[in-house]
Each structure stands twice: as C-alpha cells, then as structure tokens.
Design an enzyme around this catalytic site. Structure first.
Site, PDB file in Angstrom:
ATOM      1  N   CYS A 148       9.402 -35.042   5.022  1.00 24.22           N
ATOM      2  CA  CYS A 148       9.565 -36.152   4.075  1.00 24.22           C
ATOM      3  C   CYS A 148       9.826 -37.512   4.732  1.00 24.22           C
ATOM      4  O   CYS A 148       9.227 -38.524   4.338  1.00 24.22           O
ATOM      5  CB  CYS A 148      10.681 -35.834   3.086  1.00 24.22           C
ATOM      6  N   HIS A 241      14.516 -41.519   0.463  1.00 26.07           N
ATOM      7  CA  HIS A 241      14.982 -41.700   1.844  1.00 26.07           C
ATOM      8  C   HIS A 241      14.836 -43.177   2.238  1.00 26.07           C
ATOM      9  O   HIS A 241      13.784 -43.793   1.993  1.00 26.07           O
ATOM     10  CB  HIS A 241      14.151 -40.865   2.815  1.00 26.07           C
TER      11      HIS A 241
HETATM   12  P1  NAP Z   1      14.915 -25.059  -2.688  1.00 27.70           P
HETATM   13  O1  NAP Z   1      15.285 -26.000  -3.766  1.00 27.70           O
HETATM   14  O2  NAP Z   1      15.990 -24.294  -2.019  1.00 27.70           O
HETATM   15  O3  NAP Z   1      13.835 -24.020  -3.299  1.00 27.70           O
HETATM   16  C1  NAP Z   1      13.387 -22.896  -2.583  1.00 27.70           C
HETATM   17  C2  NAP Z   1      12.351 -22.127  -3.389  1.00 27.70           C
HETATM   18  O4  NAP Z   1      11.867 -21.021  -2.600  1.00 27.70           O
HETATM   19  C3  NAP Z   1      12.889 -21.518  -4.692  1.00 27.70           C
HETATM   20  O5  NAP Z   1      11.837 -21.469  -5.628  1.00 27.70           O
HETATM   21  C4  NAP Z   1      13.259 -20.087  -4.274  1.00 27.70           C
HETATM   22  O6  NAP Z   1      13.176 -19.156  -5.341  1.00 27.70           O
HETATM   23  C5  NAP Z   1      12.137 -19.798  -3.290  1.00 27.70           C
HETATM   24  N1  NAP Z   1      12.553 -18.781  -2.312  1.00 27.70           N
HETATM   25  C6  NAP Z   1      13.674 -18.758  -1.549  1.00 27.70           C
HETATM   26  N2  NAP Z   1      13.709 -17.636  -0.783  1.00 27.70           N
HETATM   27  C7  NAP Z   1      12.585 -16.953  -1.089  1.00 27.70           C
HETATM   28  C8  NAP Z   1      12.049 -15.707  -0.653  1.00 27.70           C
HETATM   29  N3  NAP Z   1      12.657 -14.946   0.260  1.00 27.70           N
HETATM   30  N4  NAP Z   1      10.897 -15.268  -1.216  1.00 27.70           N
HETATM   31  C9  NAP Z   1      10.245 -16.018  -2.141  1.00 27.70           C
HETATM   32  N5  NAP Z   1      10.692 -17.220  -2.585  1.00 27.70           N
HETATM   33  C10 NAP Z   1      11.855 -17.668  -2.065  1.00 27.70           C
HETATM   34  O7  NAP Z   1      14.137 -25.799  -1.492  1.00 27.70           O
HETATM   35  P2  NAP Z   1      13.221 -27.150  -1.538  1.00 27.70           P
HETATM   36  O8  NAP Z   1      14.026 -28.353  -1.278  1.00 27.70           O
HETATM   37  O9  NAP Z   1      12.364 -27.085  -2.744  1.00 27.70           O
HETATM   38  O10 NAP Z   1      12.342 -26.977  -0.213  1.00 27.70           O
HETATM   39  C11 NAP Z   1      11.285 -26.045  -0.152  1.00 27.70           C
HETATM   40  C12 NAP Z   1      10.459 -26.273   1.120  1.00 27.70           C
HETATM   41  O11 NAP Z   1       9.902 -27.588   1.100  1.00 27.70           O
HETATM   42  C13 NAP Z   1      11.263 -26.134   2.412  1.00 27.70           C
HETATM   43  O12 NAP Z   1      10.434 -25.544   3.396  1.00 27.70           O
HETATM   44  C14 NAP Z   1      11.577 -27.577   2.762  1.00 27.70           C
HETATM   45  O13 NAP Z   1      11.808 -27.737   4.135  1.00 27.70           O
HETATM   46  C15 NAP Z   1      10.298 -28.267   2.307  1.00 27.70           C
HETATM   47  N6  NAP Z   1      10.461 -29.707   2.014  1.00 27.70           N
HETATM   48  C16 NAP Z   1      11.435 -30.137   1.178  1.00 27.70           C
HETATM   49  C17 NAP Z   1      11.559 -31.509   0.926  1.00 27.70           C
HETATM   50  C18 NAP Z   1      12.604 -32.075  -0.002  1.00 27.70           C
HETATM   51  O14 NAP Z   1      12.687 -33.309  -0.097  1.00 27.70           O
HETATM   52  N7  NAP Z   1      13.376 -31.256  -0.692  1.00 27.70           N
HETATM   53  C19 NAP Z   1      10.667 -32.407   1.520  1.00 27.70           C
HETATM   54  C20 NAP Z   1       9.676 -31.917   2.354  1.00 27.70           C
HETATM   55  C21 NAP Z   1       9.576 -30.584   2.582  1.00 27.70           C
HETATM   56  P3  NAP Z   1      14.475 -18.648  -6.175  1.00 27.70           P
HETATM   57  O15 NAP Z   1      14.858 -19.757  -7.106  1.00 27.70           O
HETATM   58  O16 NAP Z   1      13.962 -17.450  -6.891  1.00 27.70           O
HETATM   59  O17 NAP Z   1      15.539 -18.340  -5.169  1.00 27.70           O
END
Ligand code: NAP
Length: 349
Positions: A148, A241
C-alpha cells in the site's frame, strides 16, 4: 460480464473489493471465500462490516466457501485475493492453475515470472504472464499489486523518474491502522500513541519501488538505479497513508517543472479510460496544510494520490521534498487489484 470471486472476502481489503466491485460495469461477484471460521455461512452473517458504505445487498446471501480450488465454483474467471501472506503463498499458485488471480498479498510479488504491476507505471510487465504460464503449465496466472505505501510513493515518483535523473529518495511514512487488517493493531496500542515499526514494510518499499520503476529485459526485471531508504510508522488514522518524501536529483531543477510533470502525469489506464482509473493519478495541492488523510484520501474515489508541500530541500544539493496521501485499502490494495484486472480484461482476456 466477467464473473469474479474474492478470497479473504470477510477481511479489511476483502470488504473494499466488494464495495468497489458492486455495480462494476464489467465484473460481477459470484463467489466469496474466507477461512473455515466463515465458510458455510451467509456473507452477511460471517462478516463484521466496517466500511462507512453499507454492505451491498447483492452479496449478503452468498454462502462463503472454503478457500480451495475444489470449493470454488467453476463459474468464476478472475479471483481477487486479499489473503494473509503465508496462506496466499500456498493457495494462490493452486488457484492459478485454472483462474486469473489478482493478488494483494506480498507472497508472490517478487517471484521472477509474476508481474508486479501498477497500470500507470509498468503495464508492460504483464508480458511476464505468458512466460509464467509457459514455465508452470498453468491455464490461469497470478498478477500482483505492490504494498500500500509503495503504490502511493511510486505513482508520485514515476513522472519524476521519467523526466529527471533521481540519485536518492528518502521516505518516512505515517500509516493508517486499517493497513494492518481489522485485528491488526489493538486500540490500546495506537490511541494517544505512534508505533515506529511495521514488520517488513521498509524492506517492501525499498525493493518493490525500484522493481516497479525498472525495465523488463526479456524475462528479467532490471531495477531502477537510485537508492531508496524508508522509515515506516503506524499512526492513529483509520484510513489513508501519509508519506514525507525527500528526493535528490543529479542536477538542480525548478519546483515549477517538477510540479508540472506530476500534474500532467497520465498512464495507460487514463488512455484506455478504464472504469476505476482516476482522471489524474497524482493531484498536486498548493495549500500549506494539505494533503491530510481525512480530507484527501478519497480523491477521485480513493484512486488518486494527493501531493502537497512541494518545495526545495535546503539541506541537500539538487533536492526537493513533498508530502503525499494515498488511500491504503483503495489505491493501495483493492482498487489497485481491480485496476490491474480491468487492464487485463481489456488487453489479455
Ligand atoms: P484481514 O482484515 O485480517 O482479513 C484477512 C482475510 O483472510 C479474512 O477474510 C479471513 O477470513 C481470511 N483468512 C485468514 N486466514 C485464512 C485462512 N487460513 N484460510 C482462508 N482465509 C483466511 O486482512 P487485510 O487487511 O484484509 O489484508 C489481507 C491481505 O492484503 C494481506 O496479505 C495484507 O498484507 C494485504 N494488504 C493489505 C492492505 C491494507 O491496507 N489492509 C494493503 C495492501 C495489502 P475470516 O474472516 O474467515 O478469518
């Protein structure tokens, strides 16, 4: 219409995907996947919805499926992935045997035959798709978008890099809590506080930026030839950010000329008029107190990066500095993948 699915659909970025894909003219959500905690439930029951915009009616009754190719409906062409990195490393290659995977996760970003793309910056890296499919014998493929904070920085550096010669970049970030996911940073840790460390973030900014601004030479990416140092910090902002950027060029340039290249910067998404593309990827503000995350993160639906405080840096020769704000879950995550998919849909599928 192209049928699409979201992996990690219940999470922070997953919800942004759903919001951005709702009423999309070319993409229709037909599958939502998450962990076994959510699988089997209606999306509305499985999800703690955190966005200001309401949950779209169209997804409420979709049954969340397990995150495996076997559980996925065949009726999907593109999968948007917002899975945790370790899990993404395992399952994204399995999905890519049959599906197009547009991923936010960092797992595959720096793999040689996987394109890491910002459509305005390096769309030509999509040529790696053919090599990836040949190397791996896949019918589908993986395309990734950067971290990001890297996306916002690189969008602002691209016009400068093309017009002038950059020697060095220093960047200091003030990153929103949503960047760590819904359960990422406890409120007791961040309210009235700042956390001066985000795991692996500095390394990602330093490597991904030089890669994105590099050249694709056959099958290899040759990195851009300047040095970059990042210091990353978490602050108590929900979304958006902020980054303080310091650039040293090889010779002195007028601030007006630097502003001019940023303001006039356009790329392939603007040329092709892709649905999610901002009119101007970089907006430059003249007010002394801009950009601010609350006021500027939603510029052009969260897809533009806002720059301000563009000025000479008296501490170093041939240098200038500025502040930028980019929306981390839109331009920095879900919106970035959707724009990649729009470009792929137009040029490749
Ligand atoms: P998050 O809010 O923690 O969401 C994680 C998601 O993945 C939820 O839908 C969760 O499902 C699912 N999940 C977790 N463990 C799993 C497993 N073992 N099997 C299948 N599904 C699983 O995280 P996020 O912020 O959305 O980030 C997700 C990804 O995007 C990460 O790789 C992060 O580095 C990347 N990212 C995030 C941002 C940001 O600004 N947030 C920016 C760029 C990239 P449940 O609800 O069922 O647990």
């Amino acid at each position: 219409m192209v049928n699409v699915g979201v992996l990690g659909a219940t999470g922070m970025v997953g919800q942004r995907f759903i919001q951005l894909l709702d009423k999309h003219p070319d993409f229709e959500i037909t599958a939502l996947a998450a962990s076994s905690r959510s699988a089997g439930k209606r999306y509305e029951d499985a999800t703690t919805w955190y966005l200001n915009e309401s949950m779209p009616e169209s997804v409420k009754d979709i049954t969340v499926c397990e995150t495996s190719p076997e559980a996925m409906s065949n009726d999907v062409d593109i999968l948007f992935s917002s899975l945790p990195t370790e899990f993404a490393a395992k399952v994204e290659p399995e999905f890519a045997k049959d599906y197009v995977v547009a991923s936010n996760a960092s797992a595959m970003r720096m793999v040689d035959d996987v394109p890491l793309v910002i459509p305005e910056v390096n769309p030509e890296f999509l040529d790696l798709i053919e090599i990836q499919q040949k190397n791996r014998g896949w019918d589908g493929f993986i395309v990734t978008n950067p971290n990001c904070s890297t996306i916002a920085l690189t969008l602002t550096l691209k016009p400068i890099y093309d017009a002038f010669k950059i020697n060095k970049v220093y960047v200091s970030t003030m990153q929103a809590v949503s960047g760590a996911g819904y359960n990422g940073v406890p409120s007791m840790a961040i309210v009235d506080n700042l956390i001066p460390y985000i795991g692996n973030e500095e390394e990602k900014m330093e490597s991904e930026t030089l890669h994105l601004l590099g050249n694709l030479d056959g099958t290899d990416v040759v990195n851009a030839d300047f040095s970059l140092s990042a210091s990353c910090h978490r602050v108590g902002v929900i979304d958006g950010h902020t980054e303080a950027v310091f650039v040293e060029l090889d010779k002195n340039e007028d601030i007006a000329d630097i502003k001019n290249v940023m303001v006039n910067f356009k790329g392939l998404p603007q040329e092709l008029d892709l649905y999610s593309s901002p009119k101007n990827p970089v907006i430059v503000k003249d007010e002394d107190d801009r950009p601010q995350p609350r006021l500027d993160r939603l510029s052009d639906n969260g897809m533009a990066v806002t720059v301000g405080r563009l000025r000479k840096d008296a501490a170093m020769d041939n240098s200038f500095k500025y502040v930028l704000v980019g929306h981390n879950t839109i331009r920095g995550a879900a919106g970035a993948s959707v724009l990649n998919a729009e470009l792929i849909n137009k040029k490749i599928l």
